[in-house]
Design an enzyme around this catalytic site. Structure first.
Site: not given
Ligand SMILES: [Zn+2]
Length: 265
Positions: A201, A203
């Site tokens: 992902d 951040d």
């Protein structure tokens, strides 16, 4: 003692090993995260320890890092491959990327960071990862990205947007919660160690959305397990001879004040 390759990773890796055999190991630092599994991978003998234990029982700030590294070394391990999940801080990386970081920024604050409890032993750590093991990981998959600094936070919470932007501005590429003190403890145990980071992902500070969710991390890890497995298999079979590597020779002539299993005085 036969030389084993160590792998510290998620519990999905159990299934990779042929003829798996469980070994319970006790250490001067308590029990490792779980029993170690020894088996064959890529033509080599591998000892695997699940970093978070069965059922993910140890959150990142409670992982028995000292026991895990000591247990691997006591079984004859001299080289460790450490896959982990990371967030991206820089737009040079995107979810799904695999990265072999070359630097580490330790922002953890409440973990036991060292085996050294007495005496003057100061670990050389300017380059925290083993060049030989890193190279074997990079050569195993042409799509793997080389380099970048991994920021390790205490967790278990994810970063605020401001923290995340601060780490990115300071030059961080990746962020996770388990890379420290694991890498430093490996070197204190004279082990060659390199990390293989899967970006799950971006951040919080690196994107405008709601920030990281745990489901997203787990889903991306599952989706990449096969690629990761193939890569590890090829890397393990191509690892160089660890003899003479600076990950171990730094301690030649140093009076280590803690036990290093199998070390020749
Ligand atoms: Zn090394």
């Amino acid at each position: 003692m036969a030389e084993l390759i160590g792998v510290i990773g998620g519990s999905g890796f159990y299934s990779l090993l042929d003829e798996p055999e469980q070994r319970s190991v006790e250490t001067p630092y308590g029990s490792p995260s779980d029993a170690l599994t020894v088996g064959a991978l890529g033509g080599r003998d591998v000892a695997f320890v699940p970093r978070h234990g069965a059922g993910h029982r140890y959150p990142p700030h409670r992982v028995p890092y000292r026991a895990n590294l000591w247990a691997l070394r006591s079984l004859g391990v001299r080289q460790v491959l450490a896959p982990c999940a990371v967030g991206g801080l820089s737009h040079d990386v995107a979810p799904g990327d695999l990265v072999v970081p070359d630097q580490l920024v330790d922002r953890t604050s409440r973990r036991v960071p060292s085996y050294v409890e007495t005496g003057a032993v100061h670990l050389p750590f300017a380059d925290p990862y083993c060049p030989g093991v890193s190279q074997a990981l990079l050569a195993a998959d042409p799509g793997v990205r080389a380099g970048g600094a991994m920021v390790v936070i205490e967790g278990p919470r994810f970063s605020t947007r401001a923290e995340s932007q601060w780490y990115a501005a300071a030059g961080g590429t990746l962020i996770n919660m388990t890379g420290a003190p694991e890498a430093a403890l490996a070197r204190e145990q004279r082990l060659c160690y390199a990390s293989l980071a899967l970006v799950t992902d971006m951040d919080a500070g690196a994107e405008a959305g709601a920030g990281v969710g745990m489901e997203q991390v787990v889903a991306l890890f599952r989706a990449n397990l096969e690629r990761l497995s193939g890569l590890l298999r090829r890397a393990v079979s191509a690892l160089p001879d660890p003899a003479g590597c600076s990950c171990s020779t730094w301690a030649d002539g140093v009076d280590l004040t803690y036990p290093v299993p199998g070390d020749t005085p």
